[in-house]
Design a protein around this motif. Structure first.
Motif, PDB file in Angstrom:
ATOM      1  N   SER A   1      -1.009 -51.876  -7.450  1.00 55.81           N
ATOM      2  CA  SER A   1      -0.158 -51.473  -6.474  1.00 55.81           C
ATOM      3  C   SER A   1       0.111 -50.309  -6.385  1.00 55.81           C
ATOM      4  O   SER A   1       0.464 -49.586  -5.242  1.00 55.81           O
ATOM      5  N   TYR A   2       0.560 -49.609  -7.285  1.00 55.04           N
ATOM      6  CA  TYR A   2       0.729 -48.204  -7.372  1.00 55.04           C
ATOM      7  C   TYR A   2      -0.426 -47.481  -6.860  1.00 55.04           C
ATOM      8  O   TYR A   2      -0.016 -46.373  -6.053  1.00 55.04           O
ATOM      9  N   ARG A   3      -1.644 -47.683  -7.082  1.00 53.54           N
ATOM     10  CA  ARG A   3      -2.686 -46.707  -6.547  1.00 53.54           C
ATOM     11  C   ARG A   3      -2.831 -47.204  -5.032  1.00 53.54           C
ATOM     12  O   ARG A   3      -2.859 -46.019  -4.231  1.00 53.54           O
ATOM     13  N   LYS A   4      -2.478 -48.434  -4.652  1.00 52.70           N
ATOM     14  CA  LYS A   4      -2.555 -48.806  -3.180  1.00 52.70           C
ATOM     15  C   LYS A   4      -1.398 -47.877  -2.250  1.00 52.70           C
ATOM     16  O   LYS A   4      -1.632 -47.310  -1.436  1.00 52.70           O
ATOM     17  N   LEU A   5      -0.263 -48.018  -3.079  1.00 54.47           N
ATOM     18  CA  LEU A   5       0.746 -47.210  -2.185  1.00 54.47           C
ATOM     19  C   LEU A   5       0.654 -45.773  -2.046  1.00 54.47           C
ATOM     20  O   LEU A   5       0.963 -45.104  -1.116  1.00 54.47           O
ATOM     21  N   MET A   6       0.123 -45.239  -3.335  1.00 53.52           N
ATOM     22  CA  MET A   6       0.018 -43.687  -3.343  1.00 53.52           C
ATOM     23  C   MET A   6      -1.187 -43.321  -2.240  1.00 53.52           C
ATOM     24  O   MET A   6      -1.006 -42.280  -1.638  1.00 53.52           O
ATOM     25  N   ARG A   7      -2.321 -44.065  -2.270  1.00 48.63           N
ATOM     26  CA  ARG A   7      -3.153 -43.588  -1.274  1.00 48.63           C
ATOM     27  C   ARG A   7      -2.912 -44.098   0.121  1.00 48.63           C
ATOM     28  O   ARG A   7      -3.076 -43.050   0.922  1.00 48.63           O
ATOM     29  N   GLU A   8      -2.074 -44.964   0.335  1.00 50.00           N
ATOM     30  CA  GLU A   8      -1.527 -44.929   1.664  1.00 50.00           C
ATOM     31  C   GLU A   8      -0.527 -43.958   1.980  1.00 50.00           C
ATOM     32  O   GLU A   8      -0.609 -43.425   3.197  1.00 50.00           O
ATOM     33  N   ASN A   9       0.407 -43.311   1.230  1.00 50.37           N
ATOM     34  CA  ASN A   9       1.351 -42.309   1.399  1.00 50.37           C
ATOM     35  C   ASN A   9       0.530 -41.162   1.615  1.00 50.37           C
ATOM     36  O   ASN A   9       0.901 -40.258   2.551  1.00 50.37           O
ATOM     37  N   GLN A  10      -0.465 -40.874   0.655  1.00 52.54           N
ATOM     38  CA  GLN A  10      -1.225 -39.616   0.956  1.00 52.54           C
ATOM     39  C   GLN A  10      -2.016 -39.684   2.237  1.00 52.54           C
ATOM     40  O   GLN A  10      -1.964 -38.538   2.856  1.00 52.54           O
ATOM     41  N   ARG A  11      -2.499 -40.721   2.869  1.00 54.52           N
ATOM     42  CA  ARG A  11      -3.184 -40.957   4.222  1.00 54.52           C
ATOM     43  C   ARG A  11      -2.114 -40.349   5.263  1.00 54.52           C
ATOM     44  O   ARG A  11      -2.409 -39.727   6.006  1.00 54.52           O
ATOM     45  N   ILE A  12      -0.888 -41.133   5.122  1.00 53.93           N
ATOM     46  CA  ILE A  12      -0.109 -40.940   6.305  1.00 53.93           C
ATOM     47  C   ILE A  12       0.491 -39.505   6.251  1.00 53.93           C
ATOM     48  O   ILE A  12       0.797 -38.633   7.188  1.00 53.93           O
ATOM     49  N   VAL A  13       0.463 -38.810   5.226  1.00 58.36           N
ATOM     50  CA  VAL A  13       0.928 -37.519   5.062  1.00 58.36           C
ATOM     51  C   VAL A  13      -0.147 -36.685   5.424  1.00 58.36           C
ATOM     52  O   VAL A  13       0.043 -35.583   6.108  1.00 58.36           O
ATOM     53  N   ALA A  14      -1.144 -36.757   5.271  1.00 58.20           N
ATOM     54  CA  ALA A  14      -2.333 -36.105   5.533  1.00 58.20           C
ATOM     55  C   ALA A  14      -2.371 -35.734   6.984  1.00 58.20           C
ATOM     56  O   ALA A  14      -3.000 -34.759   7.400  1.00 58.20           O
ATOM     57  N   LYS A  15      -2.282 -36.795   7.386  1.00 60.40           N
ATOM     58  CA  LYS A  15      -2.379 -37.115   8.913  1.00 60.40           C
ATOM     59  C   LYS A  15      -1.435 -36.012   9.683  1.00 60.40           C
ATOM     60  O   LYS A  15      -1.818 -35.578  11.005  1.00 60.40           O
ATOM     61  N   THR A  16      -0.453 -35.694   9.094  1.00 60.58           N
ATOM     62  CA  THR A  16       0.601 -34.730   9.720  1.00 60.58           C
ATOM     63  C   THR A  16       0.570 -33.187   9.037  1.00 60.58           C
ATOM     64  O   THR A  16       1.449 -32.475   9.459  1.00 60.58           O
ATOM     65  N   ASP A  17      -0.117 -33.053   7.733  1.00 64.86           N
ATOM     66  CA  ASP A  17      -0.303 -31.989   7.247  1.00 64.86           C
ATOM     67  C   ASP A  17      -1.726 -31.507   7.012  1.00 64.86           C
ATOM     68  O   ASP A  17      -2.477 -31.901   6.193  1.00 64.86           O
ATOM     69  N   ALA A  18      -2.071 -30.512   7.805  1.00 67.76           N
ATOM     70  CA  ALA A  18      -3.322 -29.882   8.006  1.00 67.76           C
ATOM     71  C   ALA A  18      -3.816 -29.291   6.499  1.00 67.76           C
ATOM     72  O   ALA A  18      -4.929 -29.409   6.155  1.00 67.76           O
ATOM     73  N   ARG A  19      -2.742 -28.586   5.987  1.00 74.60           N
ATOM     74  CA  ARG A  19      -3.238 -28.059   4.641  1.00 74.60           C
ATOM     75  C   ARG A  19      -3.547 -29.078   3.412  1.00 74.60           C
ATOM     76  O   ARG A  19      -4.361 -28.820   2.702  1.00 74.60           O
TER      77      ARG A  19
END
Length: 371
Positions: free
Chosen positions: A324-342
């Motif tokens: 569950s930890y891995r799943k939520l971390m991946r999901e959060n990373q994806r959503i942040v990456a969509k709004t953060d080019a760096r």
């Protein structure tokens, strides 16, 4: 059980004190008071118009002058605002005071936008029905957003009367506690009154928001806390325990015992929105174990000296928690990456590095050498 109360001193003589007005808000509003504007708290928002409680009574207001480009900054239930002291119907909101806390989730749209659900909340009550099988992953998801918002979470297990065996109920509470470290878990029943005093004690201080899926008994619980049938209630389906949306808007209501409650519509989807620290708080035991891993960038996927995997081998950490930890971390990373080019560039570099390391390790295993 102890949940922190709002830190700001109240201003009991102020007509908005029952809605959470305190010395901090008074200081924040001082500049607007000098301009002759009227303070108020948003109790409901509907299509660009909002109901605001003010010292002069309830006011219907238009948010035309405070429409930001960022959807997470739109006027929301729980916001404190400055509006015209007089005028037609509706009046106009002129500014929104800076929020102390904000409960934000990602929308289901493909535009990767955040959606503000409630503002200036002190306690987040996550309702989970015992009429159906527990979904611990959903609990963890709600709690990640609650911690990220700045509110103090509390898990409320509703319909506890459907589990008459105290031993069985204790096991269910324990299961939820493993998914909610540091968070109080209270079984309650609107039918028998079990646990209601404890919940009432929490919501009597500050602002609380009630969250959960349809059919979890949120509106029933809200009515009990309010002491009257303010929120409409529909019975859940017998087949799967799911309910219909009885609450269609987010409503802020003053409680007779003190404090205010924001009831929300049932949430089918709970997408993370820049909730990295919230996820870390929910999985605090994994984060603490990770600090003891041999490598600081350990992915907990087979590296030597991994303290997280060692805890799984000994049974101290359930495999479900790590997944569950891995799943939520991946999901959060994806959503942040969509709004953060760096961040997107950093993720791509990390993928390339890990890919190269994996290929090199495979070549070494096969006795090859790659220049």
């Amino acid at each position: 059980m102890h949940l922190s109360s709002p830190s700001a001193s109240s201003v009991p003589s102020h007509p908005l004190a029952v809605y959470g007005w305190d010395a901090g808000w008074e200081a924040e509003f001082a500049a607007h008071a000098e301009q002759g504007l009227l303070p108020g708290r948003v109790v409901r928002v509907d299509r660009g118009l909002c109901d605001v409680v003010t010292p002069a009574g309830d006011v219907r207001a238009d948010t035309e002058f405070v429409v930001p480009r960022d959807p997470t900054k739109v006027v929301c239930t729980g916001d404190w605002v400055a509006l015209d002291p007089e005028g037609g119907d509706p009046r106009y909101v002129r500014t929104v005071l800076p929020r102390r806390t904000a409960f934000v989730r990602s929308t289901s749209s493909k535009r990767s936008e955040g959606q503000i659900l409630a503002a200036n909340v002190d306690h987040a009550l996550v309702a989970l029905s015992l009429a159906v099988d527990l979904d611990l992953g959903r609990v963890e998801r709600f709690l990640a957003l609650a911690w990220e918002s700045g509110a103090q979470p509390l898990v409320v297990l509703t319909k506890a009367d459907l589990v008459p065996d105290p031993v069985g109920l204790a096991y269910l509470v324990q299961d939820v506690e493993t998914a909610a470290p540091g968070v109080p878990v209270l079984p309650v029943s609107a039918t028998t009154g079990t646990g209601l005093d404890a919940v009432a004690a929490v919501v009597s201080g500050g602002t609380s928001v009630l969250l959960g899926q349809s059919g979890t008994g949120k509106s029933t619980l809200a009515n009990v806390l309010l002491g009257e049938d303010v929120m409409r209630v529909h019975a859940a389906r017998d087949v799967d325990g799911k309910g219909r949306h009885t609450t269609t808007t987010r409503n802020l209501l003053a409680l007779p015992g003190g404090g205010v409650l924001i009831d929300t519509p049932g949430l089918r989807g709970v997408g993370l929105w820049d909730a990295g620290s919230g996820v870390g708080q929910v999985f605090s035991e994994i984060e603490e174990l990770a600090e003891r891993c041999r490598f600081h960038d350990c992915a907990h996927a087979g590296e030597p000296g991994c303290a997280v995997l060692a805890a799984i081998d000994t049974g101290d950490l359930p495999e479900r928690r790590l997944a569950s930890y891995r799943k939520l971390m991946r999901e959060n990373q994806r959503i942040v990456a969509k709004t953060d080019a760096r961040l997107r560039a950093e993720i791509r570099r990390d993928w390339k590095r890990r890919g190269a390391e994996g290929r090199a390790a495979m070549d070494a295993k096969r006795g090859r050498w790659r220049p």
